[in-house]
Scaffold this active site. Structure first.
Site, mmCIF file in Angstrom:
data_model
loop_
_atom_site.group_PDB
_atom_site.id
_atom_site.type_symbol
_atom_site.label_atom_id
_atom_site.label_comp_id
_atom_site.label_asym_id
_atom_site.label_seq_id
_atom_site.Cartn_x
_atom_site.Cartn_y
_atom_site.Cartn_z
ATOM 1 N N GLY A 76 -4.577 -13.097 -2.892
ATOM 2 C CA GLY A 76 -3.781 -12.769 -4.062
ATOM 3 C C GLY A 76 -4.453 -12.488 -5.372
ATOM 4 O O GLY A 76 -5.561 -11.981 -5.444
ATOM 5 N N GLY A 115 -0.664 -1.350 -5.018
ATOM 6 C CA GLY A 115 0.689 -1.242 -5.540
ATOM 7 C C GLY A 115 0.833 -1.960 -6.872
ATOM 8 O O GLY A 115 -0.154 -2.207 -7.573
ATOM 9 N N GLY A 117 1.295 -5.044 -7.805
ATOM 10 C CA GLY A 117 0.487 -6.247 -8.033
ATOM 11 C C GLY A 117 -0.962 -5.902 -8.331
ATOM 12 O O GLY A 117 -1.539 -6.355 -9.329
ATOM 13 N N ASP A 140 6.749 1.935 0.091
ATOM 14 C CA ASP A 140 8.119 1.796 -0.422
ATOM 15 C C ASP A 140 8.460 2.842 -1.492
ATOM 16 O O ASP A 140 9.624 2.996 -1.843
ATOM 17 C CB ASP A 140 8.310 0.403 -1.036
ATOM 18 N N MET A 182 11.870 -1.161 5.992
ATOM 19 C CA MET A 182 11.212 -1.821 4.861
ATOM 20 C C MET A 182 11.768 -1.324 3.542
ATOM 21 O O MET A 182 12.377 -0.249 3.464
ATOM 22 C CB MET A 182 9.705 -1.630 4.929
ATOM 23 N N ARG A 184 11.755 -3.894 0.173
ATOM 24 C CA ARG A 184 12.151 -5.174 -0.430
ATOM 25 C C ARG A 184 13.013 -4.975 -1.654
ATOM 26 O O ARG A 184 14.022 -5.614 -1.842
ATOM 27 C CB ARG A 184 10.864 -5.848 -0.898
ATOM 28 N N ARG A 279 23.654 -3.454 18.296
ATOM 29 C CA ARG A 279 22.263 -3.834 18.559
ATOM 30 C C ARG A 279 21.484 -3.690 17.254
ATOM 31 O O ARG A 279 21.800 -2.812 16.439
ATOM 32 C CB ARG A 279 21.611 -2.908 19.600
HETATM 33 O O1 F6P Z 1 4.312 -2.547 1.285
HETATM 34 C C1 F6P Z 1 5.529 -3.137 0.878
HETATM 35 C C2 F6P Z 1 6.202 -3.703 2.061
HETATM 36 O O2 F6P Z 1 6.172 -2.674 2.973
HETATM 37 C C3 F6P Z 1 7.631 -4.200 1.842
HETATM 38 O O3 F6P Z 1 8.627 -3.256 2.075
HETATM 39 C C4 F6P Z 1 7.706 -5.384 2.769
HETATM 40 O O4 F6P Z 1 8.630 -6.326 2.344
HETATM 41 C C5 F6P Z 1 6.342 -5.901 2.729
HETATM 42 O O5 F6P Z 1 5.486 -4.794 2.570
HETATM 43 C C6 F6P Z 1 5.933 -6.771 3.877
HETATM 44 O O6 F6P Z 1 4.556 -6.922 3.907
HETATM 45 P P1 F6P Z 1 3.763 -8.168 4.473
HETATM 46 O O7 F6P Z 1 4.367 -8.544 5.767
HETATM 47 O O8 F6P Z 1 2.377 -7.657 4.603
HETATM 48 O O9 F6P Z 1 3.883 -9.256 3.462
#
Ligand code: F6P
Length: 361
Positions: A76, A115, A117, A140, A182, A184, A279
Site C-alpha cells: 500500500g 490508478g 491511489g 474501471d 468489476m 467498485r 444463474r
Molecule cells: O482495478 C480496479 C478493480 O478492478 C475493481 O473494479 C475491483 O473492485 C478491484 O479492482 C479488485 O481488485 P483486487 O482483488 O486486486 O483487490
C-alpha cells in the site's frame, strides 16, 4: 547518460507491459538513457530499493502479455504504510524512506503508472521534491483528467464476449443470467459492455436500482415472447434505499455478504420474486487478466513514450492523458480526488434506455 525509473502500482491491468515497453524503447533506443524498474510498486522503494534493470532484452516480447513484469504493490500507501510494532500493525508514514531509497537508485525521475491511489502518492512525493511523471491506469475507467484509461477497452471486450456466450445458454434454458462485473465505484464496464453485449438490464453504482422495476422489465420481456434475460450488475451497484453493501448493517445487508456479492443477491431476488430459474456468473479477475486489446496496446505505447517526453521536458507533477485523439500532459491533480463516474442523465444512459435497456430505475 540520464537514468530514469518506472514502477507500476495498484491492481494490474492489460496494457501495463505496453507502457513499460514504450518507456524503455523511447528512453533506451531513442535517447540512450538507462531505465530501472522498481519491483512491486512503492513497496520496492519502502523495503528496498529493489531494482529490475530494464534494457531492450527485458522488454522483448512483452507487448501482448497481460499483468506487469515489474509486479505491483501489495502493501500500500507509503504515507499510511502497515508496519508491525510490538505484535500490532500500525499505519506509519514511511515516505521519507521512499525518497531516500529513490536517491540511492540514482534516477533523475520516476514514472509512476497507476490508478487513483498510486497517482495520489505520486503527487505527494512530487510535492516533496521527488520528480514524478504519472501514467493513468485502471480497467474501471473511473479516473478524471483523461478521456479513457488503458485496460478498460480490454475489460469491455472480455465482458462483451462473455455476454455473447451467455446469451445462447440463457436462451436454451429460458433462464435469467445475472452477470456481475468489476466496477467498485463506477459503472462504465457494466454500461458499455452491457450495450455492446445486448443486456436487458444494467445495474450500476451511479443509479441505485429498484428491484421491483428490474423484475417488471424481465416480465415485460416474457410477455413480448423472450423467455430469457441477461442482467449485468456492477459489483458496486446497490438497491435504492439499501446503501452500499459495505455501509449496510448486519440487519440491512439483505444476505448479500452471505450470498457472496451483489450479482448473487440480484439473482436470488429475481428467483424468489418471479419464481424463475436464475444463474449468476461473477467474471471477476478474468476481466483484468490476459492479453490487452489492440486499442490498449496502442494507448499503453503512446502513454509510455509520451511519459518519457515529459521527463525530457522536465514536466514533473504532470501525467499523460488522452484528450480527444491526442495524448497530452495534464496536472496529476486533475486526475485524483473525485472519480470519473457515469452521468445518470448522460448520453450513454439515454442510449441504453432508448435501446430498451432497463438501468434500474
Ligand atoms: O482495478 C480496479 C478493480 O478492478 C475493481 O473494479 C475491483 O473492485 C478491484 O479492482 C479488485 O481488485 P483486487 O482483488 O486486486 O483487490
Amino acid at each position: 547518460m540520464k537514468t530514469i525509473a518506472i514502477l507500476t502500482g495498484g491492481g494490474d491491468c492489460p496494457g501495463l507491459n505496453a507502457v513499460i515497453r514504450g518507456v524503455v524503447r523511447a528512453a533506451v533506443l531513442k535517447r540512450n538513457w538507462k531505465v530501472l524498474g522498481i519491483a512491486d510498486g512503492f513497496d520496492g522503494l519502502v523495503d528496498g530499493p529493489r531494482i529490475i534493470p530494464l534494457d531492450m532484452a527485458a522488454v522483448k516480447g512483452i507487448l501482448p502479455r497481460g499483468g506487469t513484469i515489474l509486479g505491483t504493490s501489495n502493501r500500500g500507501n507509503p504515507f499510511a504504510y502497515p508496519v508491525e510494532e510490538g505484535g500490532e500493525v500500525k499505519l506509519m508514514d514511511v515516505s521519507r524512506r521512499v525518497v531516500e531509497n529513490f536517491r540511492k537508485v540514482g534516477a533523475e525521475a520516476l514514472i509512476a503508472v497507476g490508478g487513483d491511489g498510486t497517482l495520489k502518492i505520486a503527487r505527494q512525493l512530487n510535492d516533496q521534491g521527488m520528480p514524478v511523471v504519472g501514467v493513468p491506469k485502471t480497467i474501471d475507467n473511473d479516473l478524471r483528467g483523461t478521456d479513457v484509461t488503458f485496460g478498460y477497452n480490454t475489460a469491455v471486450g472480455v465482458v462483451t464476449e462473455a455476454l455473447d456466450r451467455l446469451h445462447t445458454t440463457a436462451e436454451s434454458h429460458n433462464r435469467v443470467m445475472v452477470v456481475e462485473v468489476m466496477g467498485r465505484d463506477a459503472g462504465w464496464i457494466a454500461l458499455e459492455s452491457g450495450i455492446a453485449g445486448s443486456a436487458d438490464v444494467i445495474l450500476i453504482p451511479e443509479i441505485p436500482f429498484d428491484m421491483e422495476k428490474v423484475c417488471q422489465a424481465i416480465l415485460a420481456r416474457k410477455e413480448r415472447g423472450s423467455r430469457f434475460s441477461i442482467v449485468v450488475v456492477s459489483e458496486g451497484a446497490f438497491p435504492a434505499g439499501g446503501g452500499k453493501i459495505v455501509q449496510l448493517t448486519a440487519d440491512q445487508n439483505l444476505g448479500v455478504e452471505r450470498l457472496g456479492g451483489m450479482g448473487q443477491w440480484v439473482a436470488a431476488e429475481i428467483a424468489r420474486r418471479l419464481e424463475i430459474e436464475t444463474r449468476t456468473v461473477v467474471l471477476g479477475h478474468v476481466q483484468r487478466g490476459g492479453t490487452p486489446s489492440p486499442f490498449d496496446r496502442i494507448l499503453g505505447s503512446r502513454f509510455g513514450t509520451k511519459a518519457v517526453e515529459l521527463v525530457e521536458q522536465g514536466s514533473f507533477g504532470q501525467m499523460v492523458a488522452l484528450r480527444g485523439r491526442r495524448v497530452e500532459a495534464v496536472a496529476i491533480e486533475e486526475a485524483v480526488g473525485e472519480l470519473n463516474r457515469v452521468d445518470p442523465e448522460g448520453e450513454l444512459i439515454r442510449t441504453a434506455e432508448d435501446l430498451g435497456v432497463m438501468v434500474g430505475r
